[in-house]
Structures are given as structure tokens and as C-alpha cells.
Design an enzyme around this catalytic site. Structure first.
Site, PDB file in Angstrom:
ATOM      1  N   ASP A 162       0.817  -1.168   0.051  1.00 35.62           N
ATOM      2  CA  ASP A 162       0.022  -0.049   0.070  1.00 35.62           C
ATOM      3  C   ASP A 162       0.713   1.006  -0.025  1.00 35.62           C
ATOM      4  OD1 ASP A 162      -1.704   2.236   0.553  1.00 35.62           O
ATOM      5  OD2 ASP A 162      -2.076   1.600   2.474  1.00 35.62           O
ATOM      6  N   LYS A 216       2.999  11.092  -3.237  1.00 36.87           N
ATOM      7  CA  LYS A 216       1.983  10.461  -4.051  1.00 36.87           C
ATOM      8  C   LYS A 216       1.118  11.683  -4.824  1.00 36.87           C
ATOM      9  CE  LYS A 216      -1.487   6.871  -3.507  1.00 36.87           C
ATOM     10  NZ  LYS A 216      -2.202   6.040  -2.453  1.00 36.87           N
ATOM     11  N   GLU A 244      -7.139   0.734  -4.918  1.00 38.16           N
ATOM     12  CA  GLU A 244      -7.243   0.644  -3.181  1.00 38.16           C
ATOM     13  C   GLU A 244      -8.776   0.046  -2.828  1.00 38.16           C
ATOM     14  OE1 GLU A 244      -6.040   4.468  -2.152  1.00 38.16           O
ATOM     15  OE2 GLU A 244      -3.733   4.016  -3.159  1.00 38.16           O
ATOM     16  N   ASP A 248     -12.891   5.683   2.132  1.00 39.88           N
ATOM     17  CA  ASP A 248     -11.443   5.736   2.574  1.00 39.88           C
ATOM     18  C   ASP A 248     -11.108   7.475   3.153  1.00 39.88           C
ATOM     19  OD1 ASP A 248      -8.803   6.160   2.771  1.00 39.88           O
ATOM     20  OD2 ASP A 248      -8.484   4.564   1.123  1.00 39.88           O
TER      21      ASP A 248
HETATM   22  P1  ADP Z   1      -2.920   7.550   3.815  1.00 41.58           P
HETATM   23  O1  ADP Z   1      -4.075   6.445   3.051  1.00 41.58           O
HETATM   24  O2  ADP Z   1      -3.254   8.908   3.442  1.00 41.58           O
HETATM   25  O3  ADP Z   1      -1.619   7.145   3.502  1.00 41.58           O
HETATM   26  P2  ADP Z   1      -3.691   6.459   6.528  1.00 41.58           P
HETATM   27  O4  ADP Z   1      -4.830   5.739   5.967  1.00 41.58           O
HETATM   28  O5  ADP Z   1      -2.522   5.740   6.962  1.00 41.58           O
HETATM   29  O6  ADP Z   1      -3.188   7.484   5.512  1.00 41.58           O
HETATM   30  O7  ADP Z   1      -4.317   7.780   7.521  1.00 41.58           O
HETATM   31  C1  ADP Z   1      -3.424   8.534   8.176  1.00 41.58           C
HETATM   32  C2  ADP Z   1      -4.072   9.529   8.946  1.00 41.58           C
HETATM   33  O8  ADP Z   1      -4.930   8.754   9.763  1.00 41.58           O
HETATM   34  C3  ADP Z   1      -3.545  10.605   9.714  1.00 41.58           C
HETATM   35  O9  ADP Z   1      -3.962  11.721   9.571  1.00 41.58           O
HETATM   36  C4  ADP Z   1      -3.782  10.176  11.110  1.00 41.58           C
HETATM   37  O10 ADP Z   1      -3.486  11.136  12.191  1.00 41.58           O
HETATM   38  C5  ADP Z   1      -5.092   9.533  11.155  1.00 41.58           C
HETATM   39  N1  ADP Z   1      -5.278   8.617  12.315  1.00 41.58           N
HETATM   40  C6  ADP Z   1      -4.582   7.481  12.457  1.00 41.58           C
HETATM   41  N2  ADP Z   1      -4.968   6.876  13.719  1.00 41.58           N
HETATM   42  C7  ADP Z   1      -5.841   7.885  14.162  1.00 41.58           C
HETATM   43  C8  ADP Z   1      -6.922   7.896  15.305  1.00 41.58           C
HETATM   44  N3  ADP Z   1      -6.825   6.693  16.220  1.00 41.58           N
HETATM   45  N4  ADP Z   1      -7.671   8.893  15.460  1.00 41.58           N
HETATM   46  C9  ADP Z   1      -7.750  10.069  14.512  1.00 41.58           C
HETATM   47  N5  ADP Z   1      -6.901   9.929  13.424  1.00 41.58           N
HETATM   48  C10 ADP Z   1      -6.122   8.958  13.196  1.00 41.58           C
HETATM   49 MG    MG Z   2      -4.678   4.826   2.193  1.00 44.38          MG
END
Ligand code: ADP
Ligand code: MG
Length: 620
Positions: free
Chosen positions: A22, A84, A179, A202
Site C-alpha cells: 500500500d 503521491k 485501493e 477511505d
Molecule cells: P494514507 O492512506 O493517506 O496514507 P492512512 O490511512 O494511514 O493514510 O491515515 C493516516 C491518517 O489517519 C493520519 O492523518 C492520522 O493522524 C490519522 N489517524 C490514525 N489513527 C487515528 C486515530 N486513532 N484517530 C484519528 N486519526 C487517526
Molecule cells: Mg490509504
């Protein structure tokens, strides 16, 4: 034991695992099938998440992940995050301005780190290399093949750029998977029986995507996608940062705007905001304390969940709008959906889950870890490809319409948006001008009516013997493979000569100009003033529309009724005055109105052309 029995096949294709990746905007993950189970792999410190951040030191090795993220504070201009975004952007959305320097001059988009110039593909390759190493360390075997996920809306060039990055990292990219499809696999949706429709919601660090999928006995299809590449956890962080700073400066009577403080001050605040945000997903309040934070003063603020949720309202409304749009595009009602799947770290926020419940009118599925489902789905797909997991077919769709430019600068769609891939479709075209001896086929991608408003993927000239208007015939066929990679074939029907357009397949050459150009085009407005751009774009359209309408009215003016004529004239006046006002949004609306007002006129023109051609052929 008989001869040959018990001999292992040493062919690399069966002995080396395929990893699933991912490649996220904020976080990236890698996994593999281990002893029959799809697993997300961790590094030696037990960390599964690899922040998608790359630090380029003055000398020495490139650093990727959490270590790079820590360097961001000290060396913001040497640390690249969210790369990205530089590869993929939803068409029509505004560009994005990172902290590091991005140049769009010189035939491609490049990130400038002091003396070095790096393409987004090269930077993504650094992240993929790090993930490959992480997998190799964890699995203790070398790895050379991968499945990588991309957003469902990624276009051809963006998918190819991802493949190119994988190859640069020493990985053969066996499959690109959307995705939401990956997420549905991870949730085990393919094992459900019969025909089902599901929503995938998502919300990540910087982007929001919603997709409606259909499954039919384990076969997937993306019915529709919608979203916003400028909406996610980062916005929520900023909200809390602002809140913290305004509380702190109010209590301490500080009047400096946050933007004028040192970068380290802002970084500290962002860190604090992010952890407070995570705490608010569990608790009703979060205490933030930063001793000697600024000017020798301590920061002590209590954040309340309720207040945070109030601040999120605007963002959540936008999410809901996209969800409704996706349902409309897919022609489904909430009651038609048999599941709502949560993907992305930000779906851990309780009010986000409430929104999902409201908009899809059902309890969201919380059975999986939302920030790992995409990676896990990539691993499931990898397992299917290497034969270590259950077998099923995956079906994806084209995220954008594909077509060619035809007479009058119009977009002629050959493969409509959301066509199931692999797909093949073709049409026969003829020459528009007498004595023409070649036809230029411009391959376009996009939803706009005018060719020039869409993206050009490539072009080819098909020669033929000089022919009078309507006599030459050229067949154009589009085919898209399972990775969403496009091949265009143009055939001179008289001679049966084929020209295959050089839109390279998976083995894309990184230096390929067309790919570079597409990426550049998708982001080349990144640094322009938004309003100015909207106006310029709209003006281009008006400049084309006005003379075209003029010409059509001259040709057909007396054949249309007074009411229609009145509407067209009014719309023309509207466009002209919007042009004077320099107001982009107004001009865009005026153009659209004129477009609509002249719709019938345009079809009359086409009819007229067909009649003329039939007359010439003696058919009538
Ligand atoms: P991406 O797909 O954009 O790479 P992710 O799916 O890993 O990102 O999501 C990252 C985001 O999720 C960040 O903004 C992070 O702060 C938020 N996040 C992760 N855990 C929590 C949580 N427990 N509560 C609120 N936000 C969260
Ligand atoms: Mg993602």
C-alpha cells in the site's frame, strides 16, 4: 522414492513470494502471505507503518520512514512527504504546494533538493525500496515481485508512473490494484455469496475516496468512485494546531501569527495536535502540555471532543456529498448496499463513523484495522497471483472516459468512464475535409466535452490516399489490460494497415517523455494562482465557443425557432460580459449555459453534415 519425486521447483516465480504494497500518501505498508496467512510485515522495531517520507541528506544514504519524518523539522527543504500527490491528482482539482521545492520547468516535474533534481517516480522508488528491504529483512528471503495499490481514480499515466517507480526499486510489478478493491478483499467480501453492492469509505491523511463496488460470486467491479484529494487527517490536524495556538496566544497575550513563528515551533505544535487528535478518538478530552513551548512560556490546553467534532462539520459535509455522488453515479440507494467498509486511519474518529452510518444508513464494518486493510488486500491479491491463496477474478473499471478528438474539437468517447476492465472497444471514423490524406488521432482521457479540456495521452497520424470528405475510413480500437494500461490501434481500413500507439505497457521506460509530460500536466498548475487559472481555462473555452456558435448560427440560424435563438443570444451576451468581469467562476457558469443552450444546434449541425454526405453518395 521414484526419480524426480520430492524435487522442488526452483523457478523464481514459484519460490520467491510476491509482496503486497500500500503506497500511501501519508503511510505505506508492505505484507506477504506467510504460512497461508496474509500478513502486514513489521521492521525490527515492530513498526508496521512506514511514513511516506524521504529525507535526502547532504551526503550519505537516503532515509525513509519515521527517521525521515523526524528530520522534517530540522530540514524541511530536504525532506519530501506526500510525493503521491505529485504523481496523482483528481483531474480538475487545484494543485498543491509542499514545503519542499518543486519545479515544473524543463519538461517534467522535479523536486529540487539543494543541488539534486529528483522526479516523483524516483522519490516513490525510494519508498518502495525501503518497503522491499523491510519485507526481505522480515521474511529473510530476497523479493523481486510486487502488487501495488493505487487510488481507483488514478489514470493511465499515474498507474504507469507507479509501475515505473516499482521497477526502479528492483520490483517487477505483477499487478496494480485499486485501493477500494484491495480493501474489499481484505474484508473478505469476495467470500460472500451472490450479488452484492458495497461502499468503501477511505479517509486517510490527506485524501478522501469513496467507491461503490459490486461483487458477483467473488467477482469485483468498481461501479463508481468520488472523492477529494485535499481532504483528510491533515486538515483535522491543522484545525487543532490553530486551536492550540489561539488558546496559547490568548492566555499569554501573544500577537504573533503562527505563520511567523519558527518552523520548529510549528512542528512541535503539529506533533502535539496529532497525538491529541488520536486521543480524542478514544477520550472525551485531551490535555496538551508543552513546557517552555514559546518565549519561555508553557502551553497548557484542554481540547474537548465535542469542540473538535464541531470543527469537523464542514469537512464531513463534503465527505457526505461525495458519498451521495458516488451512490448516484452507481445508481444505488443506501438500502442496496450490503456493507459499508471503513478504510484509512481517520475513520477511527467516532464522528466519522457516525457519518458513515448516517449516509449509508447502516452500521459500518469495523472488523478490520482501517489503516491496514489496503495493504492486506494487496497481499491477498499477491497470494492469489502466486497461487498460495484462494482463486478469484478481479475486475476493475476505467476511472476516466477514454476517447479521441473528432471534428470541431469535440471529445468522442470510446470507452466510457467506469467501463469494466480488461476492456476493448472501437469505432470507425472518417475524414472531415476534402482532399485530406491523413487523419490525426489524438487519444484523450477525461469527462469534458471539448477535446482540449481533457488530457491528451498521445497522438498518431494515420495516412491514407487523398480522399474526398467522408471517403477515408479509419478504425480506432482501444484496449485496456488488467492493470488499466491502454493500447490504441488505428487501422486504415482500405489497406488494413495498423498503427499501434506508443502508449507503453507495463515495462514503461522511466525516462519516457509522454509519461513525464502527463505527470507534469496533471500537476503543472500546482503553483499558479487558483482564481487566475479558473479564469484562463474558462476563457480558453469561451474563445472556442463564441466563434463556433457564431458559425453555427450563420449556417443554421433560420432553421431554429425563436425561443431557442433567444436563449442562445442571451447566453452569448452572458459569456461576453463574464469575460469582461474577469470572474473565472462566473465565466465557467456562463460557458456551461451557452453549451447547454446550443446543444440542439450542435446536433442539427451533425444531422446536416450526415444528410449532405448521404446526398453526395446518392443515398437520398
Ligand atoms: P494514507 O492512506 O493517506 O496514507 P492512512 O490511512 O494511514 O493514510 O491515515 C493516516 C491518517 O489517519 C493520519 O492523518 C492520522 O493522524 C490519522 N489517524 C490514525 N489513527 C487515528 C486515530 N486513532 N484517530 C484519528 N486519526 C487517526
Ligand atoms: Mg490509504
Amino acid at each position: 522414492m521414484r526419480e524426480g519425486q520430492g524435487i522442488m521447483d526452483t523457478d523464481v516465480s514459484t519460490s520467491s513470494p510476491i509482496i503486497g504494497i500500500d503506497l500511501g500518501t501519508t503511510n505505506s505498508l508492505v505484507g506477504a502471505v506467510v504460512s497461508g496467512f496474509p500478513l502486514v510485515l513489521a521492521d525490527s522495531a515492530g513498526e508496521q507503518n512506514t511514513p511516506s517520507v524521504v529525507y535526502f541528506p547532504e551526503d550519505g544514504e537516503v532515509v525513509v520512514g519515521s527517521a525521515a519524518e523526524r528530520m522534517k523539522v530540522l530540514h524541511p527543504t530536504r525532506t519530501v512527504h506526500s510525493v503521491k500527490r505529485l504523481i496523482g491528482q483528481r483531474p480538475g482539482e487545484p494543485g498543491w504546494q509542499p514545503d519542499y521545492q518543486v519545479d515544473s520547468s524543463g519538461g517534467g516535474l522535479v523536486v529540487r533538493i539543494a543541488e539534486r533534481m529528483l522526479t516523483p517516480v524516483e522519490i516513490s522508488a525510494e519508498i518502495l525500496s525501503a518497503l522491499k528491504r523491510k519485507a526481505e529483512e522480515s521474511l529473510e528471503v530476497s523479493v523481486s515481485r510486487a502488487v501495488i495499490t493505487v487510488p481507483a481514480y488514478f489514470n493511465d499515466a499515474q498507474r504507469k508512473a507507479t509501475i515505473a517507480a516499482g521497477e526502479m526499486a528492483g520490483l517487477t510489478v505483477e499487478r496494480i490494484v485499486s485501493e477500494p478493491t484491495a480493501a474489499a478483499l481484505a474484508y473478505g467480501m469476495d467470500r460472500r455469496e451472490g450479488r452484492q453492492k458495497i461502499a468503501v469509505f477511505d479517509l486517510g491523511g490527506g485524501t478522501f475516496d469513496v467507491s461503490i463496488l459490486e461483487m458477483n460470486d467473488g467477482v469485483f467491479q468498481v461501479l463508481a468512485t468520488a472523492g477529494d484529494t485535499r481532504l483528510g487527517g491533515d486538515d483535522f490536524d491543522r484545525l487543532l494546531v490553530d486551536k492550540l495556538w489561539s488558546e496559547f496566544s490568548r492566555v499569554n497575550e501573544i500577537s504573533i501569527p503562527l505563520a511567523d513563528t519558527e518552523v520548529t515551533v510549528r512542528a512541535q505544535l503539529l506533533d502535539a495536535a496529532k497525538s491529541a487528535k488520536h486521543r480524542l478518538s478514544i477520550d472525551d478530552t485531551a490535555e496538551v502540555e508543552l513546557p517552555f513551548f514559546f518565549d519561555g512560556k508553557h502551553l497548557e490546553v484542554t481540547l474537548a471532543r465535542q469542540q473538535f467534532e464541531d470543527g469537523l462539520k464542514g469537512f464531513l459535509d463534503r465527505c457526505a456529498g461525495h458519498c451521495r455522488q458516488a451512490m448516484m453515479d452507481a445508481d444505488v440507494e443506501p438500502a442496496d448496499l450490503s456493507a459499508a467498509l471503513l478504510v484509512g486511519g481517520s475513520t477511527r474518529i467516532p464522528v466519522v463513523r457516525r457519518l458513515v452510518r448516517e449516509v449509508f444508513e447502516q452500521e459500518p464494518d469495523t472488523s478490520q484495522n482501517p489503516d491496514q486493510v489496503v495493504a492486506k488486500g494487496a497481499v491477498v491479491q499477491a497470494g492469489i497471483l502466486e497461487g498460495s491463496l484462494r482463486n478469484l477474478v478481479l475486475v476493475d473499471v476505467t476511472p476516466r472516459s477514454l476517447g479521441i478528438e473528432t471534428f470541431g474539437g469535440l471529445m468522442n468517447v470510446i470507452l466510457p468512464r467506469n467501463s469494466t476492465i480488461p476492456a476493448k472497444a472501437g469505432e470507425v471514423f472518417t475524414n472531415a475535409v476534402d482532399g485530406q490524406s491523413a487523419m490525426r488521432v489524438r487519444i484523450l482521457q477525461g469527462e469534458r466535452e471539448m477535446a482540449k479540456d481533457n488530457w491528451e495521452l498521445g497522438r498518431v497520424d494515420v495516412p491514407f490516399a487523398a480522399a474526398s470528405r467522408g471517403q477515408a475510413r479509419v478504425g480506432v480500437q482501444f484496449s485496456i489490460d488488467a492493470n488499466g494500461v491502454l493500447e490504441v490501434l488505428a487501422r486504415n481500413i482500405q489497406t488494413n494497415q495498423d498503427t499501434v500507439l506508443q502508449i507503453e505497457n507495463s515495462a514503461v521506460d522511466v525516462a519516457d517523455e509522454r509519461v513525464e509530460k502527463m505527470i507534469e500536466e496533471s500537476v503543472d498548475h500546482a503553483f499558479e494562482d487558483m482564481a487566475g487559472r479558473v479564469f484562463t481555462e474558462a476563457k480558453l473555452k469561451s474563445d472556442e465557443l463564441l466563434p463556433a456558435v457564431d458559425a453555427a448560427l450563420t449556417a443554421l440560424g433560420d432553421e431554429i425557432d425563436v425561443e431557442m435563438r433567444g436563449r442562445i443570444d442571451a447566453a452569448v451576451v452572458n459569456v461576453r460580459s463574464a469575460l469582461e468581469s474577469q470572474d473565472g467562476a462566473r465565466l465557467k457558469a456562463a460557458n456551461r449555459e451557452l453549451d447547454e443552450a446550443t446543444e440542439e444546434l450542435a446536433s442539427l449541425l451533425v444531422e446536416r453534415a450526415m444528410l449532405e454526405s448521404m446526398e453526395r453518395k446518392g443515398l437520398i
